[in-house]
Design a protein around this motif. Structure first.
Motif, mmCIF file in Angstrom:
data_model
loop_
_atom_site.group_PDB
_atom_site.id
_atom_site.type_symbol
_atom_site.label_atom_id
_atom_site.label_comp_id
_atom_site.label_asym_id
_atom_site.label_seq_id
_atom_site.Cartn_x
_atom_site.Cartn_y
_atom_site.Cartn_z
ATOM 1 N N GLN A 82 0.840 -1.209 0.000
ATOM 2 C CA GLN A 82 0.000 0.000 0.000
ATOM 3 C C GLN A 82 0.875 1.259 0.000
ATOM 4 O O GLN A 82 0.576 2.244 -0.676
ATOM 5 N N ALA A 83 2.002 1.192 0.735
ATOM 6 C CA ALA A 83 2.921 2.344 0.781
ATOM 7 C C ALA A 83 3.621 2.505 -0.578
ATOM 8 O O ALA A 83 3.807 3.624 -1.058
ATOM 9 N N VAL A 84 3.997 1.373 -1.172
ATOM 10 C CA VAL A 84 4.646 1.422 -2.498
ATOM 11 C C VAL A 84 3.718 2.109 -3.499
ATOM 12 O O VAL A 84 4.104 3.049 -4.205
ATOM 13 N N VAL A 88 3.857 5.741 -5.609
ATOM 14 C CA VAL A 88 3.689 5.806 -7.069
ATOM 15 C C VAL A 88 2.615 6.843 -7.405
ATOM 16 O O VAL A 88 2.814 7.714 -8.249
ATOM 17 N N ARG A 89 1.490 6.757 -6.706
ATOM 18 C CA ARG A 89 0.370 7.674 -7.016
ATOM 19 C C ARG A 89 0.712 9.123 -6.674
ATOM 20 O O ARG A 89 0.427 10.027 -7.436
ATOM 21 N N ASN A 90 1.379 9.307 -5.513
ATOM 22 C CA ASN A 90 1.700 10.677 -5.091
ATOM 23 C C ASN A 90 2.698 11.344 -6.021
ATOM 24 O O ASN A 90 2.541 12.503 -6.405
ATOM 25 N N ASP A 162 -2.966 1.618 -17.428
ATOM 26 C CA ASP A 162 -3.580 2.723 -16.664
ATOM 27 C C ASP A 162 -4.032 2.255 -15.276
ATOM 28 O O ASP A 162 -3.848 2.959 -14.277
ATOM 29 N N ASP A 163 -4.636 1.051 -15.246
ATOM 30 C CA ASP A 163 -5.248 0.561 -13.996
ATOM 31 C C ASP A 163 -4.213 0.183 -12.950
ATOM 32 O O ASP A 163 -4.469 0.286 -11.747
ATOM 33 N N VAL A 164 -3.028 -0.288 -13.414
ATOM 34 C CA VAL A 164 -2.008 -0.753 -12.465
ATOM 35 C C VAL A 164 -1.657 0.360 -11.491
ATOM 36 O O VAL A 164 -1.464 0.135 -10.300
ATOM 37 N N PHE A 165 -1.590 1.597 -12.027
ATOM 38 C CA PHE A 165 -1.150 2.710 -11.179
ATOM 39 C C PHE A 165 -2.272 3.238 -10.285
ATOM 40 O O PHE A 165 -2.055 4.148 -9.496
ATOM 41 N N MET A 166 -3.455 2.671 -10.436
ATOM 42 C CA MET A 166 -4.579 3.059 -9.579
ATOM 43 C C MET A 166 -4.813 2.036 -8.469
ATOM 44 O O MET A 166 -5.648 2.246 -7.598
ATOM 45 N N GLU A 168 -4.770 -0.038 -5.136
ATOM 46 C CA GLU A 168 -4.515 0.352 -3.740
ATOM 47 C C GLU A 168 -3.624 -0.684 -3.057
ATOM 48 O O GLU A 168 -2.927 -0.397 -2.094
ATOM 49 N N SER A 169 -3.723 -1.945 -3.556
ATOM 50 C CA SER A 169 -2.874 -3.008 -3.010
ATOM 51 C C SER A 169 -2.518 -3.959 -4.155
ATOM 52 O O SER A 169 -3.173 -3.938 -5.199
ATOM 53 N N LEU A 170 -1.479 -4.746 -3.936
ATOM 54 C CA LEU A 170 -1.044 -5.647 -5.005
ATOM 55 C C LEU A 170 -1.727 -7.002 -4.883
ATOM 56 O O LEU A 170 -1.963 -7.480 -3.763
ATOM 57 N N PRO A 171 -2.015 -7.640 -6.025
ATOM 58 C CA PRO A 171 -2.617 -8.973 -5.956
ATOM 59 C C PRO A 171 -1.572 -10.011 -5.553
ATOM 60 O O PRO A 171 -0.376 -9.735 -5.611
#
Ligand code: FAD
Length: 477
Positions: A82-84, A88-90, A162-166, A168-171
């Motif tokens: 989630q921090a990673v 990325v998003r910030n 596009d979706d990867v960078f949105m 909230e957590s990794l699968p």
């Protein structure tokens, strides 16, 4: 309906469109910039920058794990996904923010929001609100991911870049469809961030290479590090509890099936030119692109229509989009006195590990009888071994006539840097002995490049400076 009359109408406020606009303004022309989506450009929003942010986090995690080879044991590495993703998003928001700010600072009356469609060679309709009349038009509409069957029918359940960078957590696990640059960069980053990644490719090709020796090196090195399913055509994709079930026939004709929590489709990109009624402008389409497009002028045929960036389908890269935008903007203003521009030496880089780069002519474009090939295998290269990054193969190409560097395919440590040097030398039309006269420090990765250049010298049987115009110094065969 409002009517706007300008010198140049630019469709698309991405990197190509923004550069085109600047040229028009520089030349004192009037313009409108039409955008149907969000400002901020593909590169900053969902392309170059966020992908490199994800890779930077993945590399940090990998370096800790790899430190073991130096005798450094960092036990219990935990990845706070989630921090990673939040970083990325910030950071992405920051990059996008600058572009949005600059774009929104442009006079409002010159910016149109809406989808542009051609109604004639020099007329556009933007949604249902504005009609644009102009002397010329620049199409800079970018590209979109190709979603092949069977994923098209479950489009809202699959991921694209596009979706990867949105997220909230990794699968826990993911199937990455496509082993080109985008699939590899994102797939490798996710793998290093602890996701169980299967990289699925229709062919047996990994990355951008056409040189069989480099392809072999890639298959050998990455094949042992990542889970590739090559020569695999998935023909079934169904949403099931817990994810998406994929089905395919393997190389032996046996039916295979596996369920993945997520599926990322990175199966190539297609120019955004198909729903603009280009026919009204007299533009002909074929082979998924515009016919009769001139990369040196960016003009389509003799029309007052110019095409730039990913929309051209030429080289889907940021610096090429910027260049084409500039050419299109200045030629759009100058129309019909259009000028040809010399293009830079091609250069493409993949931020994998080892990194990948292709510059100048690719192996597939060579005339084998007129070309010499020099190489360096990084397995035993001094600095690469020091750093524990001793893997990869770099092949450089020189023409036998003038013993000039003409291209290369590079798979190895830090080739993002050495590929620049080689592309610059190619654009300067440097002969191999001239490049070897440049300083090389010790111990550096560039010494590996010198080895490949020396190998080329031997293959060329070069004497003296080997300048093309100096026949007495021309190489033997
Ligand atoms: C995951 C990923 C990673 C990448 N990494 C790199 C990298 O490391 N290095 C690199 O060089 N390149 C990279 N690229 C490629 C790079 O991002 C693109 O080449 C570049 O952004 C293309 O710019 P453009 O101006 O052509 O298109 P865009 O920036 O996409 O701009 C096109 C604009 O046109 C708008 N538009 C489309 N149709 C219409 C219409 N009919 N009317 C009005 N507006 C319209 C769109 O909304 C969009 O805003 C990457 C791409 C991806 C997807």
């Amino acid at each position: 309906m409002i009517t706007k009359t300008v010198d140049v109408a630019i469709i698309g406020a991405g990197s190509a469109g923004l550069n085109a606009r600047r040229e028009v303004e520089k030349a004192g022309g009037s313009w409108v910039l039409i955008e149907s989506g969000d400002y901020g450009t593909t590169c900053a929003r969902v392309g170059c920058m966020p992908s490199k942010l994800l890779i930077a986090a993945a590399d940090a995690a990998h370096q800790i794990v790899e430190a073991e080879i130096f005798g450094i044991n960092a036990k219990q590495v935990t990845i706070d996904d989630q921090a990673v993703l939040s970083r990325v998003r910030n950071e992405r928001k920051r990059f996008v923010g600058f572009v949005v700010e600059d774009t929104e600072a442009l006079p409002k009356e010159h910016r149109l929001i809406g989808r542009a469609r051609f109604t004639g060679p020099t007329t556009l309709q933007v949604d249902n609100h504005t009609r644009v009349e102009s002397n010329s038009i620049v199409i800079a509409t970018g590209s979109s991911p190709v979603i092949p069957a069977p994923y098209d029918k479950i489009r809202e359940h699959i991921l694209i870049n596009d979706d990867v960078f949105m997220l909230e957590s990794l699968p826990k696990n993911i199937a990455v469809i496509g082993t080109g640059i985008i699939g590899l960069e994102l797939g490798m980053a996710l793998d290093r961030l602890g996701v169980d990644v299967a990289l699925i490719g229709r062919s047996n090709k990994i990355g951008p290479f056409t040189d069989p020796a480099v392809q072999w090196s890639v298959a050998d090195i990455l094949g042992s590090r990542l889970d590739f399913r090559l020569s695999t055509t998935v023909d079934q994709a169904d949403v099931v509890p817990g994810g998406i079930a994929l089905g395919w026939n393997d190389a032996n004709g046996n039916r295979q099936a596996q369920t993945f929590e997520k599926v990322l489709v990175a199966a190539g990109r297609r120019p955004n030119i198909f729903d603009m009624n280009l026919e009204a402008a007299g533009v002909q389409l074929g082979n998924g692109t515009v016919l009769d497009w001139n990369p040196q002028t960016t003009q389509i045929g003799g029309l007052p229509v110019f095409l730039a960036g990913d929309a051209s389908g030429h080289r889907l890269l940021l610096h090429e989009a910027s260049d084409e935008g500039r050419i299109a903007g200045s030629n759009g203003m100058a129309y019909p006195n259009v000028l040809s521009h010399v293009r830079r030496t091609p250069l493409a880089i993949a931020f994998t590990d080892p990194q990948m780069a292709v510059f100048g002519k690719t192996y597939a474009e060579l005339d084998p009888t007129a070309t010499a090939i020099g190489e360096i295998n990084y397995a035993n290269q001094g600095r690469a071994r020091v750093m524990g990054q001793n893997a990869g193969l770099v092949r450089l190409y020189a023409d036998r006539q003038c013993c000039r560097l003409i291209g290369g395919e590079m798979f190895g440590p830090r080739v993002e840097h050495t590929a620049h040097l080689m592309a610059w030398a190619t654009q300067q039309q440097m002969a191999i002995p001239e490049i070897l006269k440049m300083p090389f420090y010790h111990p550096v990765i560039e010494e590996g490049i010198r080895t490949a250049l020396r190998d080329l010298t031997e293959k060329l049987k070069v004497t003296g400076d080997c300048r093309c115009e100096d026949l007495a110094e021309a190489p033997g065969t």
